[in-house]
Design a protein around this motif. Structure first.
Motif, PDB file in Angstrom:
ATOM      1  N   GLU A 132       0.814  -1.213   0.000  1.00  6.61           N
ATOM      2  CA  GLU A 132       0.000   0.000   0.000  1.00  6.61           C
ATOM      3  C   GLU A 132       0.851   1.268   0.000  1.00  6.61           C
ATOM      4  OE1 GLU A 132      -3.073   0.030  -0.527  1.00  6.61           O
ATOM      5  OE2 GLU A 132      -3.846  -1.930   0.057  1.00  6.61           O
ATOM      6  N   THR A 135     -27.318  11.836   4.947  1.00  2.00           N
ATOM      7  CA  THR A 135     -26.845  12.814   5.913  1.00  2.00           C
ATOM      8  C   THR A 135     -25.643  13.533   5.316  1.00  2.00           C
ATOM      9  OG1 THR A 135     -27.539  11.352   7.697  1.00  2.00           O
ATOM     10  CG2 THR A 135     -26.034  13.123   8.277  1.00  2.00           C
ATOM     11  N   ILE A 183     -16.663  11.271   1.056  1.00  2.00           N
ATOM     12  CA  ILE A 183     -16.240  12.613   1.386  1.00  2.00           C
ATOM     13  C   ILE A 183     -16.214  13.360   0.061  1.00  2.00           C
ATOM     14  CG2 ILE A 183     -14.348  14.049   2.196  1.00  2.00           C
ATOM     15  CD1 ILE A 183     -13.681  11.092   3.618  1.00  2.00           C
ATOM     16  N   TRP A 185      -8.922  10.885   6.386  1.00  2.00           N
ATOM     17  CA  TRP A 185      -9.213  11.370   5.041  1.00  2.00           C
ATOM     18  C   TRP A 185      -8.827  12.811   4.857  1.00  2.00           C
ATOM     19  CZ3 TRP A 185     -12.717  15.286   5.198  1.00  2.00           C
ATOM     20  CH2 TRP A 185     -13.589  15.311   6.287  1.00  2.00           C
ATOM     21  N   LEU A 206     -19.144  15.426   4.266  1.00  5.59           N
ATOM     22  CA  LEU A 206     -19.334  13.987   4.282  1.00  5.59           C
ATOM     23  C   LEU A 206     -20.747  13.721   3.829  1.00  5.59           C
ATOM     24  CD1 LEU A 206     -17.977  13.474   7.872  1.00  5.59           C
ATOM     25  CD2 LEU A 206     -16.701  13.398   5.738  1.00  5.59           C
ATOM     26  N   LEU A 235     -17.737   8.805  11.802  1.00  2.87           N
ATOM     27  CA  LEU A 235     -16.865   9.855  11.314  1.00  2.87           C
ATOM     28  C   LEU A 235     -16.500  10.732  12.482  1.00  2.87           C
ATOM     29  CD1 LEU A 235     -19.130  10.865   8.334  1.00  2.87           C
ATOM     30  CD2 LEU A 235     -17.304   9.172   8.359  1.00  2.87           C
ATOM     31  N   THR A 272     -21.176  -0.389   1.466  1.00  2.00           N
ATOM     32  CA  THR A 272     -21.635  -1.617   2.107  1.00  2.00           C
ATOM     33  C   THR A 272     -23.064  -1.887   1.665  1.00  2.00           C
ATOM     34  OG1 THR A 272     -22.709  -0.679   4.063  1.00  2.00           O
ATOM     35  CG2 THR A 272     -20.314  -0.873   4.123  1.00  2.00           C
ATOM     36  N   ARG A 325     -25.518  -1.530   3.454  1.00  2.00           N
ATOM     37  CA  ARG A 325     -26.439  -0.654   4.154  1.00  2.00           C
ATOM     38  C   ARG A 325     -26.256   0.823   3.853  1.00  2.00           C
ATOM     39  NH1 ARG A 325     -26.431  -2.121  10.167  1.00  2.00           N
ATOM     40  NH2 ARG A 325     -28.124  -0.634  10.143  1.00  2.00           N
ATOM     41  N   TYR A 326     -25.056   1.192   3.450  1.00  2.00           N
ATOM     42  CA  TYR A 326     -24.869   2.620   3.158  1.00  2.00           C
ATOM     43  C   TYR A 326     -23.643   2.837   2.279  1.00  2.00           C
ATOM     44  CZ  TYR A 326     -20.999   2.741   6.419  1.00  2.00           C
ATOM     45  OH  TYR A 326     -19.798   2.530   7.029  1.00  2.00           O
ATOM     46  N   ILE A 349     -12.388   8.484   9.607  1.00  2.00           N
ATOM     47  CA  ILE A 349     -13.438   7.492   9.711  1.00  2.00           C
ATOM     48  C   ILE A 349     -12.890   6.427  10.635  1.00  2.00           C
ATOM     49  CG2 ILE A 349     -14.742   5.727   8.494  1.00  2.00           C
ATOM     50  CD1 ILE A 349     -13.895   7.833   6.024  1.00  2.00           C
ATOM     51  N   LEU A 369     -32.043   7.362   3.499  1.00  2.00           N
ATOM     52  CA  LEU A 369     -31.378   8.168   4.515  1.00  2.00           C
ATOM     53  C   LEU A 369     -30.217   8.867   3.845  1.00  2.00           C
ATOM     54  CD1 LEU A 369     -30.705   8.929   7.544  1.00  2.00           C
ATOM     55  CD2 LEU A 369     -29.140   6.987   7.474  1.00  2.00           C
ATOM     56  N   ARG A 387      -8.347  -0.516   0.251  1.00  2.00           N
ATOM     57  CA  ARG A 387      -9.133  -1.172   1.278  1.00  2.00           C
ATOM     58  C   ARG A 387     -10.430  -0.411   1.515  1.00  2.00           C
ATOM     59  NH1 ARG A 387      -4.325  -1.586   5.545  1.00  2.00           N
ATOM     60  NH2 ARG A 387      -2.897  -2.813   4.311  1.00  2.00           N
ATOM     61  N   GLY A 388     -11.123  -0.114   0.479  1.00  2.00           N
ATOM     62  CA  GLY A 388     -12.432   0.519   0.666  1.00  2.00           C
ATOM     63  C   GLY A 388     -12.454   2.018   0.449  1.00  2.00           C
ATOM     64  N   ALA A 389     -11.317   2.674   0.453  1.00  2.00           N
ATOM     65  CA  ALA A 389     -11.335   4.126   0.230  1.00  2.00           C
ATOM     66  C   ALA A 389     -10.877   4.408  -1.195  1.00  2.00           C
ATOM     67  CB  ALA A 389     -10.439   4.849   1.230  1.00  2.00           C
ATOM     68  N   GLN A 420     -22.469   5.926  11.653  1.00  2.00           N
ATOM     69  CA  GLN A 420     -23.015   5.419  10.398  1.00  2.00           C
ATOM     70  C   GLN A 420     -23.533   4.017  10.511  1.00  2.00           C
ATOM     71  OE1 GLN A 420     -23.644   7.450   8.374  1.00  2.00           O
ATOM     72  NE2 GLN A 420     -22.300   9.066   9.082  1.00  2.00           N
ATOM     73  N   ARG A 421     -22.994   3.244  11.436  1.00  2.00           N
ATOM     74  CA  ARG A 421     -23.301   1.837  11.429  1.00  2.00           C
ATOM     75  C   ARG A 421     -22.996   1.263  12.792  1.00  2.00           C
ATOM     76  NH1 ARG A 421     -20.451  -2.347   7.389  1.00  2.00           N
ATOM     77  NH2 ARG A 421     -18.678  -1.474   8.457  1.00  2.00           N
ATOM     78  N   TRP A 472     -15.302   6.145   0.981  1.00  2.00           N
ATOM     79  CA  TRP A 472     -14.624   5.435   2.058  1.00  2.00           C
ATOM     80  C   TRP A 472     -15.359   4.189   2.481  1.00  2.00           C
ATOM     81  CZ3 TRP A 472     -17.632   5.222   6.374  1.00  2.00           C
ATOM     82  CH2 TRP A 472     -18.574   6.237   6.532  1.00  2.00           C
ATOM     83  N   ARG A 476      -9.836   0.044  12.538  1.00  2.00           N
ATOM     84  CA  ARG A 476      -8.945   0.858  11.720  1.00  2.00           C
ATOM     85  C   ARG A 476      -9.417   2.302  11.670  1.00  2.00           C
ATOM     86  NH1 ARG A 476     -10.002  -0.141   5.271  1.00  2.00           N
ATOM     87  NH2 ARG A 476     -12.090   0.709   5.281  1.00  2.00           N
ATOM     88  N   VAL A 480     -23.481  10.501   3.584  1.00  2.00           N
ATOM     89  CA  VAL A 480     -23.777   9.098   3.844  1.00  2.00           C
ATOM     90  C   VAL A 480     -25.170   8.844   3.330  1.00  2.00           C
ATOM     91  CG1 VAL A 480     -23.985   7.313   5.589  1.00  2.00           C
ATOM     92  CG2 VAL A 480     -22.360   9.187   5.898  1.00  2.00           C
TER      93      VAL A 480
END
Lengths: 489, 489
Positions: free
Chosen positions: A336, B419, B399, A389, B463, A463, B392, B394-395, A399, B417, B374-376, A423-424, B389, A385, B465
């Protein structure tokens, strides 16, 4: 094996030989080098052929305790023996012996390095059982020797003598001589002689015998271990940790081979014949993997165009692509935050590169595989983790992902503005005297100086935006380790 | 130069030769290869030695319009001439001629490729002024030839003949022959002969003469250009864009050299002596940069340990580290999503690698330098950027950074939803009928179906979401381009 026998997996390691894939925060034993499991996971699996999980112990540094437990969910957390710092194998195994004896004074230890590869597991299990049986007699320090298959100069050698006994079909031999890494010519002679074995680093002995011989040959270490054992017997809490830390840091770094086995008379060796590799450098991948028809070993998302005899390790599971075009004999490792392009023949001398990076003030690339992408930095933590950002003059935006069952404790005394947006996940947010349930959409602005704590029942993602204050940020990053502590035994 | 003279910068380009640094979305002309400015920015700066910014035009593809304006804030937005697709230089310059003549029927065009390097700018300006003066006479297509300094096989050559006239200290020569990329032996002869020049791709001519000669030699192209010009004269809006798109896509891809200059009799060449390089492949970096004492060219955060004669391009401005150890003659280019390790001698045949990637379904690595960690995932946008970032079940968490002066218009019809948490910047948030000032800490949850719009006065970071819904997400990503559109002229 008898009920007094325990397996001790040595999972120390500096994380330098497989740099940049391995780091100080993520040494070799945690890497998946072949297949889907890490070297540590494979070693643990092999240990379970010998004893149940309750009698497997892992010695590792404090900082790798959580990583160890994450990779080995079956391991009882109390079986992680934490080392405050690295002091080589004699103190490591001395500490393990003291911890084991606190539970069972008659303990026999089977010692397995966490970072080796083994094939032929039936033979492996059979040889280790024989070693444990010999060890249980309390007379011998038993070493396992591997019949050499090449004139390797990177290993230690054991010359064996007469047969002392036979156990379960295995010869137990007297030891005539240990030789550390030989010169090439000497290694050729050893290979030809027929009575030299590779020192595998796998051992078996009674903890009581081991400690008695330490007292004889390394009295300073033995005395320190006595004080550690006394503190552990008194109470395995913070007082013990304090003694452990003080004593351990004072130990001389010394290997069990040099410090004890080469000096003691009570050493035997069992010549074994299973496949074994200590995976000492990147070039070992060519022995453990099957190269393609052009001699390339490819890992991760790697594409070879007209390339030959290369080791190409792309980032696994990511979206980065590694492309080699028209090159020969290279080692390329992509991560990375670092890409290494090296002459494959020099993979055993990577230390030169790391020394150069230290000289240039780039030591951070040895520590952590931190991910920074135009402002978004991903930092793996024991509890989850952080994705940084944005770090600007005016705010720090992160995050934060907290895994279920973990909690995060932080105090931001001087922060002028801090906003958390959940968020979750579910759990509890403590704000000074108040407690709020965590739920999707919860948005909280926290006044300066308010103590707050996030406890995750299920995985929580939120966040966090705060005024940047270096001191606070450091405390946040450290919060978990301090709060939970690390304990031996 | 006289008031009829305009500079036309050709900023097309497929983004393949400097892969993986260049991409289709970010071709060579936008790269900073030497110094702090991109090739396009340097070309624009040189153009300003000849004419004011209002008389500089840039021909580029629709998709690079915003990038062009971001790199050239002084360029009037109406001076970007958008190409619907790439059709090589004859249609490109035909379109430019039509657009210029719509503003000034007497226009003289000075043509500069956007992706070349020039040194000796006094001589450059003097030669181009001479070329423009000759061109303004309306008799000649004027080409600029560069005295060759090596037997380059990657360039086209022009053999010059007798002197036609002298202008401002420059000889204007008749053209005897154009030769496309010669074989090595032929190139050596050209170099020795003294009457061959490199075809620099820089030209000057009256737009009217150019279009008349197109009509003679490329009548299909000329006819299409007539229809485009007629639509532009009628109304430079959507109807024009429709005609442009239809006609342009039907054009044959053909270079102005092959299609016109090699066929027309009205061509002269000015032998020029300034430093010029078309930076045709990575190995050109060795000519434009100063290698270190071991012959290495280092860019970005790159460390060479015992490496020789390598081109090592680390990611600039990021935190990635590129390390080369014990290697020779390599080209290593690291980017956010690709690392290329190649034999430097093969840098001119990179196309083979790109073809292989296309065959393997990895074409996305040619398109965009997308960053996924890794997701971002960081996606550069004309109006700023998005850091994805989390995606999933669910959401979706992003950024979003909107640069000052830009606005983002989006409608999330079916979102359950959403935000927004504003972190930085000032501007206006429109929510249905309401308008809120954007300020640090503003946190808004938006009911499903509410139209909202973010307008940034200063750079805004927030941000977002939302419930993941593919349709909505796509609309968000496209919102800006659609709102602004792209127009020629």
């Amino acid at each position: 094996m008898d009920l007094h026998t325990a397996v001790v997996i040595m999972a120390g390691g500096a994380g330098e030989r497989f740099w940049p894939r391995s780091r100080r925060s993520f040494p070799k034993q945690f890497l998946r080098l072949s297949g889907s499991r890490s070297l540590l996971q494979e070693t643990f699996r092999r240990a379970l052929r010998l004893v149940p999980a309750e009698r497997v112990y892992v010695v590792t540094s404090f900082r790798h305790r959580d990583l160890t437990l994450r990779q080995l969910p079956e391991l009882p957390p109390g079986n992680v023996i934490g080392e405050p710092c690295g002091r080589d194998t004699a103190p490591c195994l001395g500490l393990a012996a003291a911890v084991l004896q606190a539970r069972d004074p008659e303990a026999t230890m089977v010692v397995l390095p966490a970072d080796h590869l083994v094939s032929g597991e039936e033979r492996f299990a059979s040889a280790l059982e024989a070693a444990a049986r010999v060890a249980a007699g309390g007379r011998w320090l038993v070493t396992l020797g591997i019949a050499p298959t090449r004139p390797e100069t990177g290993y230690g050698y054991i010359q064996f003598g007469r047969t002392v006994e036979r156990v379960g079909g295995w010869e137990v031999r007297a030891v005539r001589r240990f030789t550390e890494k030989p010169a090439a010519e000497q290694a050729l002679r050893f290979l030809a002689s027929g009575d030299y074995l590779w020192n595998s680093g796998m051992f078996a002995w009674k903890a009581s015998l081991f400690r008695r011989l330490l007292a004889e040959h390394l009295p300073g270490l033995a005395a320190g271990l006595e004080r550690i054992a006394a503190a552990l017997a008194a109470a395995p809490g913070p007082a013990y940790l304090e003694v452990l830390q003080r004593e351990y840091e004072a130990f001389e770094a010394i290997s069990v081979d040099y410090g004890l086995l080469e000096r003691a008379g009570e050493v035997v060796v069992i010549p074994a014949d299973f496949g074994w590799d200590d995976v000492g450098s990147w070039s070992a991948l060519e022995r453990v993997a099957v190269p393609d028809e052009r001699g390339n070993v490819l890992r991760g998302q790697a594409v070879a165009v007209d390339a030959r005899d290369c080791i190409l390790c792309g980032v696994e599971g990511g979206s980065r692509l590694l492309v080699a075009y028209g090159v020969t004999g290279l080692l390329v490792v992509d991560t990375e935050d670092v890409v290494l392009v090296a002459d494959k023949a020099r993979s055993a001398t990577l230390k030169q590169v790391l020394d150069e990076l230290r000289r240039r003030g780039l030591e951070r690339y040895l520590d952590d595989e931190a991910v920074s992408v135009r402002g978004a930095r991903v930092v793996e933590k024991p509890w989850g983790r952080e994705v940084w950002w944005a770090v600007t003059d005016r705010y720090v935006g992160k995050i934060i992902e907290v895994r279920s069952g973990h909690r995060l404790s932080l105090q931001l005394h001087r922060a002028k503005l801090e906003t958390l947006l959940f968020q979750r996940g579910t759990g509890t947010l403590t704000l000074g005297e108040r407690t709020l349930p965590i739920e999707e959409g919860l948005c909280v602005t926290i006044p300066p100086g308010t103590v707050h704590r996030v406890e995750a029942e299920s995985d929580v993602v939120f966040l966090e935006v705060s005024t940047p204050e270096t001191g606070d940020v450091v405390r946040l990053a450290d919060a978990y380790g301090r709060a939970e502590g690390d304990a031996a035994g």
